[in-house]
Write a protein that holds these residues in place. Sequence first.
Motif, mmCIF file in Angstrom:
data_model
loop_
_atom_site.group_PDB
_atom_site.id
_atom_site.type_symbol
_atom_site.label_atom_id
_atom_site.label_comp_id
_atom_site.label_asym_id
_atom_site.label_seq_id
_atom_site.Cartn_x
_atom_site.Cartn_y
_atom_site.Cartn_z
ATOM 1 N N LEU A 42 -21.111 18.131 15.782
ATOM 2 C CA LEU A 42 -20.686 18.627 14.474
ATOM 3 C C LEU A 42 -19.192 18.439 14.287
ATOM 4 O O LEU A 42 -18.431 18.549 15.247
ATOM 5 N N SER A 43 -18.789 18.206 13.051
ATOM 6 C CA SER A 43 -17.358 18.189 12.763
ATOM 7 C C SER A 43 -16.900 19.621 12.546
ATOM 8 O O SER A 43 -17.666 20.474 12.074
ATOM 9 N N LYS A 44 -15.660 19.879 12.898
ATOM 10 C CA LYS A 44 -15.107 21.239 12.820
ATOM 11 C C LYS A 44 -15.238 21.817 11.417
ATOM 12 O O LYS A 44 -15.451 23.013 11.242
ATOM 13 N N GLU A 45 -15.135 20.984 10.410
ATOM 14 C CA GLU A 45 -15.200 21.434 9.016
ATOM 15 C C GLU A 45 -16.563 22.026 8.647
ATOM 16 O O GLU A 45 -16.673 22.726 7.648
ATOM 17 N N THR A 46 -17.588 21.763 9.434
ATOM 18 C CA THR A 46 -18.931 22.240 9.099
ATOM 19 C C THR A 46 -19.338 23.503 9.856
ATOM 20 O O THR A 46 -20.406 24.054 9.595
ATOM 21 N N TYR A 47 -18.523 23.974 10.793
ATOM 22 C CA TYR A 47 -18.906 25.102 11.646
ATOM 23 C C TYR A 47 -19.280 26.352 10.835
ATOM 24 O O TYR A 47 -20.263 27.014 11.141
ATOM 25 N N GLU A 48 -18.478 26.679 9.819
ATOM 26 C CA GLU A 48 -18.730 27.910 9.060
ATOM 27 C C GLU A 48 -19.980 27.828 8.195
ATOM 28 O O GLU A 48 -20.609 28.854 7.920
ATOM 29 N N GLN A 49 -20.366 26.634 7.765
ATOM 30 C CA GLN A 49 -21.535 26.486 6.891
ATOM 31 C C GLN A 49 -22.827 26.195 7.648
ATOM 32 O O GLN A 49 -23.906 26.284 7.077
ATOM 33 N N THR A 50 -22.716 25.845 8.922
ATOM 34 C CA THR A 50 -23.904 25.450 9.678
ATOM 35 C C THR A 50 -24.615 26.679 10.207
ATOM 36 O O THR A 50 -24.158 27.346 11.138
ATOM 37 N N LYS A 51 -25.749 26.982 9.590
ATOM 38 C CA LYS A 51 -26.543 28.150 9.974
ATOM 39 C C LYS A 51 -27.397 27.818 11.192
ATOM 40 O O LYS A 51 -27.834 26.689 11.378
ATOM 41 N N LEU A 52 -27.632 28.845 11.992
ATOM 42 C CA LEU A 52 -28.445 28.692 13.189
ATOM 43 C C LEU A 52 -29.871 29.157 12.933
ATOM 44 O O LEU A 52 -30.117 30.009 12.088
ATOM 45 N N SER A 53 -30.791 28.599 13.697
ATOM 46 C CA SER A 53 -32.197 28.990 13.641
ATOM 47 C C SER A 53 -32.666 29.323 15.054
ATOM 48 O O SER A 53 -32.076 28.882 16.046
ATOM 49 N N GLU A 54 -33.724 30.088 15.116
ATOM 50 C CA GLU A 54 -34.340 30.445 16.392
ATOM 51 C C GLU A 54 -34.589 29.182 17.211
ATOM 52 O O GLU A 54 -35.046 28.162 16.692
ATOM 53 N N ASN A 55 -34.245 29.240 18.502
ATOM 54 C CA ASN A 55 -34.469 28.171 19.477
ATOM 55 C C ASN A 55 -33.588 26.940 19.287
ATOM 56 O O ASN A 55 -33.862 25.898 19.895
ATOM 57 N N ASP A 56 -32.539 27.033 18.461
ATOM 58 C CA ASP A 56 -31.585 25.924 18.379
ATOM 59 C C ASP A 56 -30.982 25.700 19.754
ATOM 60 O O ASP A 56 -30.872 26.623 20.567
ATOM 61 N N GLU A 57 -30.562 24.457 20.013
ATOM 62 C CA GLU A 57 -29.894 24.113 21.264
ATOM 63 C C GLU A 57 -28.447 23.770 20.959
ATOM 64 O O GLU A 57 -28.165 22.851 20.193
ATOM 65 N N ILE A 58 -27.530 24.537 21.548
ATOM 66 C CA ILE A 58 -26.105 24.347 21.330
ATOM 67 C C ILE A 58 -25.433 24.037 22.657
ATOM 68 O O ILE A 58 -25.697 24.690 23.662
ATOM 69 N N GLU A 59 -24.579 23.037 22.627
ATOM 70 C CA GLU A 59 -23.723 22.730 23.764
ATOM 71 C C GLU A 59 -22.293 22.915 23.294
ATOM 72 O O GLU A 59 -21.900 22.364 22.262
ATOM 73 N N LEU A 60 -21.518 23.709 24.019
ATOM 74 C CA LEU A 60 -20.107 23.928 23.715
ATOM 75 C C LEU A 60 -19.282 23.347 24.864
ATOM 76 O O LEU A 60 -19.528 23.666 26.020
ATOM 77 N N VAL A 61 -18.321 22.516 24.515
ATOM 78 C CA VAL A 61 -17.406 21.951 25.488
ATOM 79 C C VAL A 61 -16.012 22.293 25.040
ATOM 80 O O VAL A 61 -15.617 21.963 23.920
ATOM 81 N N HIS A 62 -15.268 23.011 25.896
ATOM 82 C CA HIS A 62 -13.883 23.303 25.566
ATOM 83 C C HIS A 62 -13.012 22.938 26.756
ATOM 84 O O HIS A 62 -13.478 22.827 27.889
ATOM 85 N N PHE A 63 -11.767 22.717 26.465
ATOM 86 C CA PHE A 63 -10.839 22.220 27.468
ATOM 87 C C PHE A 63 -10.054 23.379 28.080
ATOM 88 O O PHE A 63 -9.641 24.287 27.387
ATOM 89 N N VAL A 64 -9.887 23.315 29.375
ATOM 90 C CA VAL A 64 -9.171 24.345 30.108
ATOM 91 C C VAL A 64 -7.963 23.679 30.754
ATOM 92 O O VAL A 64 -8.095 22.663 31.453
#
Length: 67
Positions: A42-64
């Motif tokens: 996803l592009s960052k601009e869509t995060y607030e509008q992208t609704k989640l549904s039951e059983n969605d699969e999300i991968e989050l990668v952040h830099f440390v």
Amino acid sequence: MNIQLNGQVTELPEKVKTVYDVLINYELEERIVIVELNGHILSKETYEQTKLSENDEIELVHFVGGG
């Protein structure tokens, strides 16, 4: 709602409805994060509008930082 987050089944609080809400829930909203939802990056601009549904699969990668 139950989702799969980074390979783990996770129950989200009722207030979490969007991808941005997930980032807030895990205190990642101020960090550089790559979000993949059901196999699509996803592009960052869509995060607030992208609704989640039951059983969605999300991968989050952040830099440390470190060294």
